[in-house]
Design a protein around this motif. Sequence first.
Motif, PDB file in Angstrom:
ATOM      1  N   PRO A 127       0.811  -1.230   0.000  1.00 54.60           N
ATOM      2  CA  PRO A 127       0.000   0.000   0.000  1.00 54.60           C
ATOM      3  C   PRO A 127       0.842   1.276   0.000  1.00 54.60           C
ATOM      4  O   PRO A 127       0.385   2.324  -0.430  1.00 54.60           O
ATOM      5  CB  PRO A 127      -0.820  -0.115   1.304  1.00 54.60           C
ATOM      6  N   GLN A 137      -1.289  -5.901  -7.485  1.00 61.63           N
ATOM      7  CA  GLN A 137      -2.690  -5.799  -7.891  1.00 61.63           C
ATOM      8  C   GLN A 137      -2.916  -6.497  -9.226  1.00 61.63           C
ATOM      9  O   GLN A 137      -3.947  -7.129  -9.447  1.00 61.63           O
ATOM     10  CB  GLN A 137      -3.128  -4.329  -7.940  1.00 61.63           C
ATOM     11  N   ALA A 168     -16.522 -12.740  -5.474  1.00 58.38           N
ATOM     12  CA  ALA A 168     -16.288 -12.744  -4.028  1.00 58.38           C
ATOM     13  C   ALA A 168     -15.690 -14.076  -3.579  1.00 58.38           C
ATOM     14  O   ALA A 168     -14.795 -14.110  -2.722  1.00 58.38           O
ATOM     15  CB  ALA A 168     -17.578 -12.445  -3.279  1.00 58.38           C
ATOM     16  N   LEU A 172     -12.138 -14.763  -1.817  1.00 56.32           N
ATOM     17  CA  LEU A 172     -12.044 -15.530  -0.570  1.00 56.32           C
ATOM     18  C   LEU A 172     -10.979 -16.623  -0.679  1.00 56.32           C
ATOM     19  O   LEU A 172     -10.192 -16.835   0.248  1.00 56.32           O
ATOM     20  CB  LEU A 172     -13.409 -16.146  -0.238  1.00 56.32           C
ATOM     21  N   ALA A 175      -7.514 -14.998  -0.609  1.00 57.12           N
ATOM     22  CA  ALA A 175      -7.268 -14.459   0.733  1.00 57.12           C
ATOM     23  C   ALA A 175      -6.996 -15.585   1.730  1.00 57.12           C
ATOM     24  O   ALA A 175      -6.117 -15.474   2.585  1.00 57.12           O
ATOM     25  CB  ALA A 175      -8.457 -13.625   1.194  1.00 57.12           C
ATOM     26  N   THR A 176      -7.734 -16.686   1.590  1.00 55.85           N
ATOM     27  CA  THR A 176      -7.539 -17.804   2.511  1.00 55.85           C
ATOM     28  C   THR A 176      -6.159 -18.429   2.324  1.00 55.85           C
ATOM     29  O   THR A 176      -5.464 -18.718   3.302  1.00 55.85           O
ATOM     30  CB  THR A 176      -8.648 -18.862   2.307  1.00 55.85           C
ATOM     31  N   ASP A 178      -3.466 -16.928   1.260  1.00 56.19           N
ATOM     32  CA  ASP A 178      -2.471 -16.022   1.829  1.00 56.19           C
ATOM     33  C   ASP A 178      -2.561 -15.979   3.360  1.00 56.19           C
ATOM     34  O   ASP A 178      -1.546 -15.831   4.037  1.00 56.19           O
ATOM     35  CB  ASP A 178      -2.653 -14.608   1.253  1.00 56.19           C
ATOM     36  N   GLY A 179      -3.780 -16.111   3.886  1.00 52.84           N
ATOM     37  CA  GLY A 179      -3.949 -16.137   5.346  1.00 52.84           C
ATOM     38  C   GLY A 179      -3.260 -17.354   5.956  1.00 52.84           C
ATOM     39  O   GLY A 179      -2.585 -17.250   6.982  1.00 52.84           O
ATOM     40  N   ILE A 180      -3.403 -18.511   5.313  1.00 49.79           N
ATOM     41  CA  ILE A 180      -2.743 -19.720   5.819  1.00 49.79           C
ATOM     42  C   ILE A 180      -1.228 -19.547   5.743  1.00 49.79           C
ATOM     43  O   ILE A 180      -0.501 -19.873   6.684  1.00 49.79           O
ATOM     44  CB  ILE A 180      -3.200 -20.980   5.034  1.00 49.79           C
ATOM     45  N   HIS A 183      -0.083 -17.236   8.613  1.00 46.43           N
ATOM     46  CA  HIS A 183      -0.057 -17.867   9.935  1.00 46.43           C
ATOM     47  C   HIS A 183       1.013 -18.945  10.023  1.00 46.43           C
ATOM     48  O   HIS A 183       1.642 -19.111  11.063  1.00 46.43           O
ATOM     49  CB  HIS A 183      -1.442 -18.403  10.303  1.00 46.43           C
TER      50      HIS A 183
ATOM     51  N   VAL B 174      -9.235 -18.272  11.698  1.00 42.26           N
ATOM     52  CA  VAL B 174      -8.378 -17.130  12.032  1.00 42.26           C
ATOM     53  C   VAL B 174      -7.567 -16.708  10.804  1.00 42.26           C
ATOM     54  O   VAL B 174      -7.468 -15.514  10.480  1.00 42.26           O
ATOM     55  CB  VAL B 174      -7.434 -17.462  13.219  1.00 42.26           C
ATOM     56  N   ALA B 175      -7.011 -17.690  10.094  1.00 44.86           N
ATOM     57  CA  ALA B 175      -6.197 -17.394   8.908  1.00 44.86           C
ATOM     58  C   ALA B 175      -7.034 -16.713   7.826  1.00 44.86           C
ATOM     59  O   ALA B 175      -6.574 -15.780   7.159  1.00 44.86           O
ATOM     60  CB  ALA B 175      -5.569 -18.680   8.368  1.00 44.86           C
ATOM     61  N   THR B 176      -8.270 -17.157   7.657  1.00 41.40           N
ATOM     62  CA  THR B 176      -9.134 -16.566   6.634  1.00 41.40           C
ATOM     63  C   THR B 176      -9.453 -15.111   6.980  1.00 41.40           C
ATOM     64  O   THR B 176      -9.407 -14.233   6.122  1.00 41.40           O
ATOM     65  CB  THR B 176     -10.428 -17.389   6.483  1.00 41.40           C
ATOM     66  N   ASP B 178      -7.620 -13.059   8.743  1.00 40.75           N
ATOM     67  CA  ASP B 178      -6.418 -12.259   8.495  1.00 40.75           C
ATOM     68  C   ASP B 178      -6.122 -12.135   7.005  1.00 40.75           C
ATOM     69  O   ASP B 178      -5.629 -11.100   6.548  1.00 40.75           O
ATOM     70  CB  ASP B 178      -5.214 -12.861   9.228  1.00 40.75           C
ATOM     71  N   GLY B 179      -6.423 -13.176   6.243  1.00 39.67           N
ATOM     72  CA  GLY B 179      -6.218 -13.123   4.796  1.00 39.67           C
ATOM     73  C   GLY B 179      -7.115 -12.073   4.146  1.00 39.67           C
ATOM     74  O   GLY B 179      -6.678 -11.317   3.281  1.00 39.67           O
ATOM     75  N   ILE B 180      -8.372 -12.022   4.590  1.00 40.24           N
ATOM     76  CA  ILE B 180      -9.286 -11.013   4.039  1.00 40.24           C
ATOM     77  C   ILE B 180      -8.792  -9.616   4.416  1.00 40.24           C
ATOM     78  O   ILE B 180      -8.771  -8.700   3.590  1.00 40.24           O
ATOM     79  CB  ILE B 180     -10.735 -11.247   4.539  1.00 40.24           C
ATOM     80  N   LEU B 182      -5.738  -8.719   5.001  1.00 45.87           N
ATOM     81  CA  LEU B 182      -4.532  -8.453   4.215  1.00 45.87           C
ATOM     82  C   LEU B 182      -4.892  -7.982   2.807  1.00 45.87           C
ATOM     83  O   LEU B 182      -4.367  -6.978   2.309  1.00 45.87           O
ATOM     84  CB  LEU B 182      -3.703  -9.747   4.153  1.00 45.87           C
ATOM     85  N   HIS B 183      -5.804  -8.694   2.161  1.00 42.72           N
ATOM     86  CA  HIS B 183      -6.166  -8.312   0.799  1.00 42.72           C
ATOM     87  C   HIS B 183      -6.943  -6.999   0.757  1.00 42.72           C
ATOM     88  O   HIS B 183      -6.772  -6.206  -0.166  1.00 42.72           O
ATOM     89  CB  HIS B 183      -6.925  -9.446   0.106  1.00 42.72           C
ATOM     90  N   ALA B 185      -6.444  -4.589   2.690  1.00 42.53           N
ATOM     91  CA  ALA B 185      -5.448  -3.522   2.899  1.00 42.53           C
ATOM     92  C   ALA B 185      -4.680  -3.240   1.607  1.00 42.53           C
ATOM     93  O   ALA B 185      -4.361  -2.091   1.306  1.00 42.53           O
ATOM     94  CB  ALA B 185      -4.484  -3.905   4.024  1.00 42.53           C
ATOM     95  N   VAL B 186      -4.380  -4.297   0.831  1.00 43.55           N
ATOM     96  CA  VAL B 186      -3.620  -4.119  -0.414  1.00 43.55           C
ATOM     97  C   VAL B 186      -4.511  -3.511  -1.507  1.00 43.55           C
ATOM     98  O   VAL B 186      -4.065  -2.699  -2.305  1.00 43.55           O
ATOM     99  CB  VAL B 186      -3.029  -5.459  -0.906  1.00 43.55           C
ATOM    100  N   GLU B 187      -5.783  -3.908  -1.528  1.00 42.22           N
ATOM    101  CA  GLU B 187      -6.682  -3.446  -2.585  1.00 42.22           C
ATOM    102  C   GLU B 187      -7.986  -2.914  -1.997  1.00 42.22           C
ATOM    103  O   GLU B 187      -9.046  -3.506  -2.223  1.00 42.22           O
ATOM    104  CB  GLU B 187      -6.993  -4.591  -3.543  1.00 42.22           C
ATOM    105  N   ILE B 191     -11.746  -4.728  -3.306  1.00 42.34           N
ATOM    106  CA  ILE B 191     -12.278  -5.813  -2.487  1.00 42.34           C
ATOM    107  C   ILE B 191     -13.404  -5.353  -1.580  1.00 42.34           C
ATOM    108  O   ILE B 191     -13.264  -4.412  -0.811  1.00 42.34           O
ATOM    109  CB  ILE B 191     -11.132  -6.452  -1.674  1.00 42.34           C
ATOM    110  N   ALA B 195     -18.840  -8.740   1.138  1.00 39.92           N
ATOM    111  CA  ALA B 195     -19.260  -9.772   0.186  1.00 39.92           C
ATOM    112  C   ALA B 195     -18.404 -11.028   0.341  1.00 39.92           C
ATOM    113  O   ALA B 195     -18.908 -12.153   0.265  1.00 39.92           O
ATOM    114  CB  ALA B 195     -19.161  -9.244  -1.245  1.00 39.92           C
ATOM    115  N   VAL B 196     -17.103 -10.825   0.570  1.00 33.75           N
ATOM    116  CA  VAL B 196     -16.200 -11.967   0.740  1.00 33.75           C
ATOM    117  C   VAL B 196     -16.555 -12.730   2.019  1.00 33.75           C
ATOM    118  O   VAL B 196     -16.650 -13.969   2.015  1.00 33.75           O
ATOM    119  CB  VAL B 196     -14.727 -11.494   0.772  1.00 33.75           C
ATOM    120  N   ALA B 200     -17.879 -16.698   2.934  1.00 32.79           N
ATOM    121  CA  ALA B 200     -17.299 -17.566   3.969  1.00 32.79           C
ATOM    122  C   ALA B 200     -18.394 -18.090   4.889  1.00 32.79           C
ATOM    123  O   ALA B 200     -18.406 -19.272   5.251  1.00 32.79           O
ATOM    124  CB  ALA B 200     -16.236 -16.804   4.769  1.00 32.79           C
TER     125      ALA B 200
END
Lengths: 211, 211
Positions: A127, A137, A168, A172, A175-176, A178-180, A183, B174-176, B178-180, B182-183, B185-187, B191, B195-196, B200
């Motif tokens: 960012p 992006q 969406a 998801l 994002a999932t 990247d979240g995994i 962590h 938890v990972a999901t 944080d992944g949402i 993270l994304h 924040a980047v976009e 995003i 909706a995402v 879930a």
Amino acid sequence: MNDTTNTHRRRTGSVAPNGNGTREQLVQGALRVLRERGLAGASSREIARASGVNLAGITYHFGSKDALLAEALLEAIRGRLAPAMDALRQDAPPPLRMMAAVQALQAAFEDARDLLPVYLEALVHAPRADTLRESVQELFAELRGFLADQIVELKATGFLPAWVEPEAMATLLVATGDGIALHAAVEPNAIDHRAVAAQAVELLLSARSQP
Amino acid sequence: MNDTTNTHRRRTGSVAPNGNGTREQLVQGALRVLRERGLAGASSREIARASGVNLAGITYHFGSKDALLAEALLEAIRGRLAPAMDALRQDAPPPLRMMAAVQALQAAFEDARDLLPVYLEALVHAPRADTLRESVQELFAELRGFLADQIVELKATGFLPAWVEPEAMATLLVATGDGIALHAAVEPNAIDHRAVAAQAVELLLSARSQP
């Protein structure tokens, strides 16, 4: 990736005739430095040294150090994702394709452990860093578009139910993943990424349209 | 959080009698500096200035600047998560509890947009920073434990099927989240995190045991 399809190089306007060897050397050198020193430690001097290319080569081939770093990182990530995308493109029943894609992702993840912290660092810094943000992006849009197309198809064949929103859901999934990764990087010993991914696969499978 | 339950302060061994006011001033000052300057810009001098406390107060109350930063950040995150955890503890049918928790998380997320980049930065730096890593691991273990307990209960009542592994599913949740984050924040413009999250929730609901 060849010259004509390389949007990054086109963007910086620095295509060099017969410069492919040097360019590739710089990308490989940049990756080596990124792995060893992270984003903050990747100076032009270090990259030049690691590539065996002189300092001016970075600007000549990429326009700026940041553009080189962004391209090296994104090329590496694209390379890691390719087998999973190929698995999804296969002509096989959707659950098998998905399982093959997840296995390919897991193998890529374990194989690229040393690149993972740099990738996450890049996402967090994106960012605040223009070149990096644009490249990231672009990668995400590409990935989400690919997944959304797959999801549209699976909805059309009746495999996925009506509540699934392709855009969406694609977001998801990315994002999932990247979240995994995030962590697993913070708690390498506490997290079994394969067990976590297995739960994600089961969740996706339970979303199938009921017969 | 009161003195006796505060494990961080006990760990640093720096409980000050009647020091609650100063301690809280330092935490608030640290948060203000973190929001404005990020982790890298949060010097002891800046924090002391923002808190109206002298430099020595940081060591006296927290042992080190890093311990103060870790505690300020984690206290803020815990405060943001509390309403979602309360929603899950409610006496209501599981889908309603889950929906209420997701709504509480979304509100917290929108409310804490300015803290999000620092949180993500902290996660990425955690593997290389001992104090931060310990605090983050403590928070995650707490959160995963709470969610895993809820999942065990939902399996016992037959609401969730046998394939759900409480620990791995809790980690996935938890990972999901944080992944949402993270994304998003980047976009921020590409995003739609609501909706995402809705996808879930639908996925989790389709995991219910079939009657």
